[in-house]
Enzyme design. Structure first.
Site, PDB file in Angstrom:
ATOM      1  N   GLN A 150      15.401  72.670  51.021  1.00  0.00           N
ATOM      2  CA  GLN A 150      14.230  71.797  50.287  1.00  0.00           C
ATOM      3  C   GLN A 150      14.671  70.821  49.538  1.00  0.00           C
ATOM      4  O   GLN A 150      13.926  69.994  48.888  1.00  0.00           O
ATOM      5  CB  GLN A 150      13.750  72.999  49.054  1.00  0.00           C
ATOM      6  CG  GLN A 150      13.290  74.322  50.143  1.00  0.00           C
ATOM      7  CD  GLN A 150      12.939  75.409  49.115  1.00  0.00           C
ATOM      8  OE1 GLN A 150      11.821  75.445  48.559  1.00  0.00           O
ATOM      9  NE2 GLN A 150      13.965  76.199  48.956  1.00  0.00           N
ATOM     10  N   HIS A 156      11.522  68.942  52.410  1.00  0.00           N
ATOM     11  CA  HIS A 156      10.589  68.326  51.309  1.00  0.00           C
ATOM     12  C   HIS A 156      10.997  66.908  51.309  1.00  0.00           C
ATOM     13  O   HIS A 156      10.872  66.189  50.464  1.00  0.00           O
ATOM     14  CB  HIS A 156      10.851  68.997  50.150  1.00  0.00           C
ATOM     15  CG  HIS A 156      10.218  70.305  49.953  1.00  0.00           C
ATOM     16  ND1 HIS A 156      10.608  71.172  49.085  1.00  0.00           N
ATOM     17  CD2 HIS A 156       9.351  70.976  50.841  1.00  0.00           C
ATOM     18  CE1 HIS A 156       9.879  72.178  49.009  1.00  0.00           C
ATOM     19  NE2 HIS A 156       9.216  72.201  50.197  1.00  0.00           N
TER      20      HIS A 156
HETATM   21  P1  OAD Z   1      13.892  75.820  41.345  1.00  0.00           P
HETATM   22  O1  OAD Z   1      14.312  74.925  40.108  1.00  0.00           O
HETATM   23  O2  OAD Z   1      12.455  76.378  41.521  1.00  0.00           O
HETATM   24  O3  OAD Z   1      15.133  77.244  41.652  1.00  0.00           O
HETATM   25  C1  OAD Z   1      16.402  76.969  41.368  1.00  0.00           C
HETATM   26  C2  OAD Z   1      17.006  78.277  41.738  1.00  0.00           C
HETATM   27  O4  OAD Z   1      18.635  77.959  41.683  1.00  0.00           O
HETATM   28  C3  OAD Z   1      16.704  79.213  40.754  1.00  0.00           C
HETATM   29  O5  OAD Z   1      16.491  80.405  41.254  1.00  0.00           O
HETATM   30  C4  OAD Z   1      18.211  79.538  39.938  1.00  0.00           C
HETATM   31  O6  OAD Z   1      18.400  80.757  39.295  1.00  0.00           O
HETATM   32  C5  OAD Z   1      19.212  79.016  41.186  1.00  0.00           C
HETATM   33  N1  OAD Z   1      20.368  78.385  40.534  1.00  0.00           N
HETATM   34  C6  OAD Z   1      20.606  77.632  39.508  1.00  0.00           C
HETATM   35  N2  OAD Z   1      21.987  77.393  39.416  1.00  0.00           N
HETATM   36  C7  OAD Z   1      22.724  77.714  40.589  1.00  0.00           C
HETATM   37  C8  OAD Z   1      23.774  77.808  41.118  1.00  0.00           C
HETATM   38  N3  OAD Z   1      24.609  77.169  40.431  1.00  0.00           N
HETATM   39  N4  OAD Z   1      24.124  78.369  42.315  1.00  0.00           N
HETATM   40  C9  OAD Z   1      23.105  79.056  43.036  1.00  0.00           C
HETATM   41  N5  OAD Z   1      21.847  79.000  42.507  1.00  0.00           N
HETATM   42  C10 OAD Z   1      21.530  78.401  41.423  1.00  0.00           C
HETATM   43  O7  OAD Z   1      14.297  74.902  42.565  1.00  0.00           O
HETATM   44  P2  OAD Z   1      13.573  75.206  44.232  1.00  0.00           P
HETATM   45  O8  OAD Z   1      13.798  76.579  44.526  1.00  0.00           O
HETATM   46  O9  OAD Z   1      14.555  74.479  45.062  1.00  0.00           O
HETATM   47  O10 OAD Z   1       9.696  70.474  45.800  1.00  0.00           O
HETATM   48  O11 OAD Z   1      12.498  74.678  44.338  1.00  0.00           O
HETATM   49  C11 OAD Z   1      11.572  74.504  45.022  1.00  0.00           C
HETATM   50  C12 OAD Z   1      10.667  73.209  45.180  1.00  0.00           C
HETATM   51  O12 OAD Z   1      10.030  73.035  43.922  1.00  0.00           O
HETATM   52  C13 OAD Z   1      11.590  71.851  45.335  1.00  0.00           C
HETATM   53  O13 OAD Z   1      12.068  71.529  46.545  1.00  0.00           O
HETATM   54  C14 OAD Z   1      10.776  70.826  44.771  1.00  0.00           C
HETATM   55  C15 OAD Z   1      10.115  71.632  43.628  1.00  0.00           C
HETATM   56  O14 OAD Z   1       8.861  71.335  43.173  1.00  0.00           O
HETATM   57  C16 OAD Z   1       9.421  69.144  45.957  1.00  0.00           C
HETATM   58  O15 OAD Z   1       9.998  68.293  45.271  1.00  0.00           O
HETATM   59  C17 OAD Z   1       8.462  69.077  47.069  1.00  0.00           C
END
Ligand code: OAD
Length: 262
Positions: free
Chosen positions: A109, A127
């Site tokens: 993503q 994305h």
């Molecule tokens: P989020 O910011 O929603 O989630 C980030 C996740 O990464 C959380 O579950 C954290 O616990 C985890 N995390 C943080 N640090 C970490 C680390 N060092 N190692 C492993 N995990 C860690 O991000 P996404 O799930 O990617 O869309 O969000 C999905 C979409 O929402 C994105 O692609 C974006 C956003 O709106 C668009 O821009 C279209």
């Protein structure tokens, strides 16, 4: 008792087709902001309608373009970390250990291209990418201004399309927009045919991307999550490994390599 790392290593050693599904947490240790897990995450500081919707773009293109150029500047200034590199080396490592060819496909993503910069060859972007701007009017690929992006600018005039003169927009998917059809179909196919799926650094709340691990679960695939905090998808996982991407993934590779030496 079997530990999460042992269970995941065994499942990967038995798999021939592996999907690595990543979100913003994958890049957090490269210094790239996540969207919603911290008080200073992007969607805590910025308004999604203003920065990530067609309406926000219509209202103020200069503000939106400057924000994405700032994010691109941040990504250019950083490097993939040991976890990105471990993902890129996973297929070769497994093959070295058991001698059989393995396919590892990344479905991300993320819009930062850090998987590619780490050496992953098969990367599907659900994305879009900060590095693939396109014309808002005719959809042809666009070009950035020749000057490097300024991380501090709060407004910046978007370039114009060399073909039709339309505005060049960021090449990312905004809220209210459909995901690019072909990458999503390819991703569905990879999930359908994989043996194991690693879900790394995603909150699992944005659909339809988050449907992919759920599809894998419904198909009975091995699913493991690498995330310091259990995500919205944790209930679908065989294993939830509470570690970070930069720490856990190199450890996982070392655990797989141990099989060769033991
Ligand atoms: P989020 O910011 O929603 O989630 C980030 C996740 O990464 C959380 O579950 C954290 O616990 C985890 N995390 C943080 N640090 C970490 C680390 N060092 N190692 C492993 N995990 C860690 O991000 P996404 O799930 O990617 O869309 O969000 C999905 C979409 O929402 C994105 O692609 C974006 C956003 O709106 C668009 O821009 C279209």
């Amino acid at each position: 008792m079997t530990t999460p790392i042992q269970t995941i290593a065994s499942a990967l050693l038995a798999a021939r087709r592996i999907v690595v599904f990543t979100g913003a947490g994958m890049s957090a240790e490269s210094g790239i902001a996540t969207f919603r897990d911290k008080p200073d995450s992007l969607w805590a500081k910025f308004n999604t309608r203003e920065m990530a919707s067609p309406a926000g773009w219509r209202e103020n293109k200069q503000r939106v373009w400057a924000w994405y150029e700032g994010r691109r500047a941040d990504v250019i200034a950083t490097q993939p970390h040991a976890g990105h590199i471990a993902v890129a080396q996973l297929a070769d490592t497994l093959q070295r250990v058991h001698g059989n060819p393995v396919q590892v496909s990344v479905i991300t993503q993320n819009v930062d291209n850090l998987h590619e910069r780490a050496g992953s060859e098969s990367v599907i972007h659900l994305h879009g990418s900060l590095f693939e701007p396109r014309c808002m009017a005719c959809s042809r690929p666009g070009e950035f201004a020749s000057a490097p992006p300024d991380p501090q600018a709060s407004t910046l005039e978007p370039p114009h399309c060399t073909h039709c003169g339309g505005y060049i927009r960021p090449g990312v998917v905004w809220f209210g927009e459909a995901m690019p059809e072909q990458p999503f179909r390819q991703a569905e196919e990879l999930v359908d045919t994989c043996d194991a799926m690693l879900v790394i650094g995603t909150s699992g709340v944005v659909r339809p991307a988050a449907d992919l691990p759920i599809n894998a679960y419904q198909l009975g695939k091995f699913l493991a999550e690498i995330n310091p905090t259990p995500s919205g998808l944790a209930g679908y996982m065989k294993v939830q490994w509470p570690t970070s991407a930069a720490q856990g993934l190199p450890e996982l590779l070392a655990q797989i390599e141990q099989v060769q030496t033991s």
